[in-house]
Design a protein around this motif. Structure first.
Motif, PDB file in Angstrom:
ATOM      1  N   GLU A   1      -8.877  15.262  -2.060  1.00 16.71           N
ATOM      2  CA  GLU A   1      -8.654  16.042  -3.281  1.00 16.71           C
ATOM      3  C   GLU A   1      -7.234  15.907  -3.832  1.00 16.71           C
ATOM      4  N   TYR A   2      -6.251  15.757  -2.938  1.00 18.79           N
ATOM      5  CA  TYR A   2      -4.867  15.683  -3.403  1.00 18.79           C
ATOM      6  C   TYR A   2      -4.103  14.507  -2.791  1.00 18.79           C
ATOM      7  N   GLU A   3      -4.807  13.470  -2.383  1.00 16.97           N
ATOM      8  CA  GLU A   3      -4.170  12.285  -1.822  1.00 16.97           C
ATOM      9  C   GLU A   3      -4.656  11.043  -2.576  1.00 16.97           C
ATOM     10  N   VAL A   4      -3.703  10.209  -2.981  1.00 21.74           N
ATOM     11  CA  VAL A   4      -4.007   8.984  -3.713  1.00 21.74           C
ATOM     12  C   VAL A   4      -3.481   7.791  -2.918  1.00 21.74           C
ATOM     13  N   ARG A   5      -4.260   6.724  -2.875  1.00 18.60           N
ATOM     14  CA  ARG A   5      -3.806   5.480  -2.278  1.00 18.60           C
ATOM     15  C   ARG A   5      -3.723   4.419  -3.370  1.00 18.60           C
ATOM     16  N   VAL A   6      -2.601   3.717  -3.417  1.00 15.54           N
ATOM     17  CA  VAL A   6      -2.385   2.652  -4.403  1.00 15.54           C
ATOM     18  C   VAL A   6      -2.234   1.331  -3.667  1.00 15.54           C
ATOM     19  N   ARG A   7      -2.967   0.345  -4.115  1.00 21.50           N
ATOM     20  CA  ARG A   7      -2.907  -0.988  -3.511  1.00 21.50           C
ATOM     21  C   ARG A   7      -2.340  -1.975  -4.527  1.00 21.50           C
ATOM     22  N   LEU A   8      -1.388  -2.792  -4.080  1.00 17.51           N
ATOM     23  CA  LEU A   8      -0.852  -3.881  -4.886  1.00 17.51           C
ATOM     24  C   LEU A   8      -1.366  -5.208  -4.340  1.00 17.51           C
TER      25      LEU A   8
ATOM     26  N   VAL B   1       0.856  -1.186   0.000  1.00 18.01           N
ATOM     27  CA  VAL B   1       0.000   0.000   0.000  1.00 18.01           C
ATOM     28  C   VAL B   1       0.894   1.237   0.000  1.00 18.01           C
ATOM     29  N   PHE B   2       0.609   2.152  -0.933  1.00 16.29           N
ATOM     30  CA  PHE B   2       1.421   3.351  -1.097  1.00 16.29           C
ATOM     31  C   PHE B   2       0.512   4.574  -1.124  1.00 16.29           C
ATOM     32  N   GLY B   3       0.964   5.644  -0.501  1.00 12.27           N
ATOM     33  CA  GLY B   3       0.225   6.898  -0.534  1.00 12.27           C
ATOM     34  C   GLY B   3       0.987   7.948  -1.310  1.00 12.27           C
ATOM     35  N   LEU B   4       0.280   8.750  -2.089  1.00 14.73           N
ATOM     36  CA  LEU B   4       0.888   9.813  -2.890  1.00 14.73           C
ATOM     37  C   LEU B   4       0.206  11.136  -2.579  1.00 14.73           C
ATOM     38  N   THR B   5       1.002  12.158  -2.357  1.00 14.83           N
ATOM     39  CA  THR B   5       0.479  13.509  -2.214  1.00 14.83           C
ATOM     40  C   THR B   5       0.727  14.266  -3.512  1.00 14.83           C
ATOM     41  N   ILE B   6      -0.315  14.858  -4.068  1.00 11.60           N
ATOM     42  CA  ILE B   6      -0.246  15.467  -5.405  1.00 11.60           C
ATOM     43  C   ILE B   6      -0.019  16.971  -5.298  1.00 11.60           C
ATOM     44  N   ARG B   7       0.820  17.490  -6.182  1.00  2.68           N
ATOM     45  CA  ARG B   7       1.119  18.918  -6.199  1.00  2.68           C
ATOM     46  C   ARG B   7      -0.136  19.727  -6.517  1.00  2.68           C
ATOM     47  N   ARG B   8      -0.309  20.832  -5.821  1.00  3.99           N
ATOM     48  CA  ARG B   8      -1.455  21.722  -6.050  1.00  3.99           C
ATOM     49  C   ARG B   8      -1.102  22.788  -7.081  1.00  3.99           C
ATOM     50  N   GLY B   9      -2.107  23.309  -7.735  1.00  2.52           N
ATOM     51  CA  GLY B   9      -1.922  24.432  -8.647  1.00  2.52           C
ATOM     52  C   GLY B   9      -1.438  24.071 -10.033  1.00  2.52           C
ATOM     53  N   VAL B  10      -1.470  22.787 -10.387  1.00  2.32           N
ATOM     54  CA  VAL B  10      -1.002  22.339 -11.698  1.00  2.32           C
ATOM     55  C   VAL B  10      -2.203  22.086 -12.596  1.00  2.32           C
ATOM     56  N   THR B  11      -2.093  22.479 -13.844  1.00  2.00           N
ATOM     57  CA  THR B  11      -3.158  22.215 -14.817  1.00  2.00           C
ATOM     58  C   THR B  11      -2.571  21.549 -16.059  1.00  2.00           C
TER      59      THR B  11
END
Length: 547
Positions: free
Chosen positions: A164-171, A108-118
């Protein structure tokens, strides 16, 4: 797609040939970056201007998972960015992600995504768009004919936006360096939802590729030209950038020119500003009057993988004879006179952490090679001097790589060297469209290796029986070693596991290392601050023209 670009400045073949004869008059050796005359250079970057960049090969379709070549990557890297990247020093650095977490089991991995990007179509980068990208990369979409990304582990489960800016990845099973796969190559870039949700045909159309990069596609002619224009609202450069805001260059025109001498001649005559794949014999000439960029990147050495399913290669004595029948020093002296290239030490380039120096185990030794072949029963010779047994000649077929320009010259020398020990190497040409198909046949005995490796676990992707399986029949023992490699939970354990795999494939003569591999460019001295990252990908973001 745009079939008529806004600007059409195709090179005159006659003009591009001007001065090519001067390539033989060269002098000094090269380093990673060797500059020509710098006396009149300015220190202050100037925005604006446009350049022409000659690439050896462009393609007619850009669907991300289907386009993994060096040629495509140099274009793709300007318009599509990744969650992480490797900088020029080999550091693994976040970009569209700002950080990550991982559980102890590495499932299980967590990712924080950069804000303000389009994205370039105005859509916003957020957790939902990243999760959609990862799921398409990890699973593909059979209904649309979109394959999964080969850089992702087959145990990929699913990604979801947890806010809104957090992703969880499951393997579905442990994979120790999954996060590194998110920056492993240009083919794991993050695309806008409009592109992710599009059909295969639309994803192949470069006009419909919406990324977050500092350039956008102004126009393209399939397999001929791509015109890139800087994105006016770009404001999220990587940590290794030298400035903020939009790219400095206004426009980059990338053109396909297959013939190396035409690329070099065009650079010399001043028609273009940058060329890819400077030939080794041209390196001293380029370094004398231009900037030669020739970094060693995180990747494999150039070498030969042996297919154990092909005739005669099930005998380790034959495999070892082929290994000891290659004179690497002769190849470097003959084909790489600049002195910038080095003999292979193992499966990886030397800068990859954990690369061993195993040269004694595969060193040139024609006496040993001959002895091994005699022992294997190849004691008779035909009229051409090749070894025979039961009326059959000891002969092997290889297709030169279509992705690198030095391949055929190296193979021709190997053919001469193997003839001295009585082995025939048949070199058979094929084209870009057929190369991957013909080289994948189990009875094709030899296959070149020259891939990047953002992590040591690339060996799992190359050689595990559930993956590319380039040896075709290496057996359960190697599979087990590769599984230990991908399940390692620390960098130390991963490096130690990679050493075991390196020793195994070389001691069993599954793989023949030859020389380290480089990406090379020649640039006009007025083109300043080009960047090349740790995976051999060029960047035009900081580049500018010195008037």
């Amino acid at each position: 797609m745009s079939h008529e670009p806004a600007r059409r400045r195709f090179l005159s073949v006659g003009a591009a040939l001007v001065g090519v004869g001067a390539l033989a008059a060269c002098g000094s050796s090269t380093a990673a970056r060797v500059s020509g005359d710098t006396a009149a250079r300015s220190a202050t970057p100037v925005p604006g201007g446009e350049i022409i960049y000659l690439n050896e090969k462009l393609v007619d379709g850009y669907q991300q998972q289907n386009t993994g070549s060096w040629h495509v990557a140099q274009v793709w890297n300007q318009i599509v960015e990744r969650l992480f990247y490797y900088d020029a020093e080999g550091n693994f650095v976040p970009h569209l992600a700002t950080g990550f977490t991982e559980n102890e089991d590495r499932t299980v991995f967590g990712l924080t995504i950069r804000r303000g990007v389009t994205f370039s179509n105005g859509e916003r980068l957020d957790a939902a768009s990243v999760a959609a990208n990862l799921n398409l990369l990890g699973k593909g979409d059979k209904g649309r004919g979109i394959p999964r990304a080969s850089y992702f582990p087959t145990c990929y489960g699913a990604a979801e936006a947890v806010d809104e800016y957090e992703v969880r990845v499951r393997l579905d099973a442990p994979f120790g360096d999954f996060i590194q796969k998110l920056g492993a190559w240009s083919a794991v870039g993050i695309l806008a939802p409009a592109t992710i949700n599009a059909s295969l045909d639309q994803q192949s159309d470069l006009d419909k590729i919406y990324g977050t990069g500092p350039f956008v596609v102004e126009s393209w002619l399939p397999s001929k030209e791509v015109v890139l224009r800087r994105r006016a609202d770009y404001a999220w450069p990587r940590a290794d950038a030298k400035h903020d805001g939009p790219a400095r260059l206004e426009r980059v025109t990338v053109q396909q020119v297959i013939e190396p001498s035409l690329r070099a001649g065009s650079l010399e005559s001043g028609q273009v500003d940058l060329v890819h794949y400077v030939q080794p014999v041209e390196e001293p000439f380029v370094a004398e009057g231009f900037d030669l960029i020739a970094p060693t990147f995180f990747g494999s050495v150039w070498g030969l993988q042996l297919r154990l399913t092909a005739p005669h290669l099930d005998d380790i004595r034959v495999r070892k004879a082929l290994t000891h029948g290659i004179d690497r020093s002769d190849i470097l002296t003959t084909n790489y006179p600049s002195g910038a290239w080095a003999e292979a030490k193992s499966t990886f380039n030397e800068i990859v952490p954990g690369t061993l120096d195993l040269r004694e185990r595969f060193a040139y030794n024609p006496d040993l090679a001959n002895s091994l072949l005699d022992e294997a029963g190849w004691t008779s010779r035909d009229g051409a001097g090749y070894r025979t047994k039961d009326g059959e000649r000891l002969s092997f077929l290889i297709y030169p790589s279509v992705f690198i320009t030095t391949s055929e010259a190296d193979l021709q020398l190997i053919a001469q060297q193997w003839k001295r020990i009585g082995v025939r190497l048949e070199i058979k040409a094929t084209d870009f469209s057929n190369y991957n198909t013909v080289t994948a046949q189990p009875d094709v005995p030899l296959y070149e290796n020259h891939w990047l490796a953002g992590s040591q676990t690339e060996m799992w992707r190359w050689w595990h029986s559930s993956q590319a399986n380039q040896f075709m029949a290496p057996g359960e023992e190697l599979d087990g070693l590769l599984e230990d490699l991908v399940q390692a939970k620390s960098e130390h354990d991963r490096i130690e596991a990679s050493k075991v795999v390196q020793e195994y494939v070389i001691d069993n003569a599954f793989y023949i290392p030859v020389h380290e591999f480089r990406q090379t460019w020649g640039a006009a001295t007025r083109l300043r601050d080009l960047g090349v990252d740790g995976l051999g990908l060029i960047s035009f973001y900081d580049a500018w023209l010195d008037a």
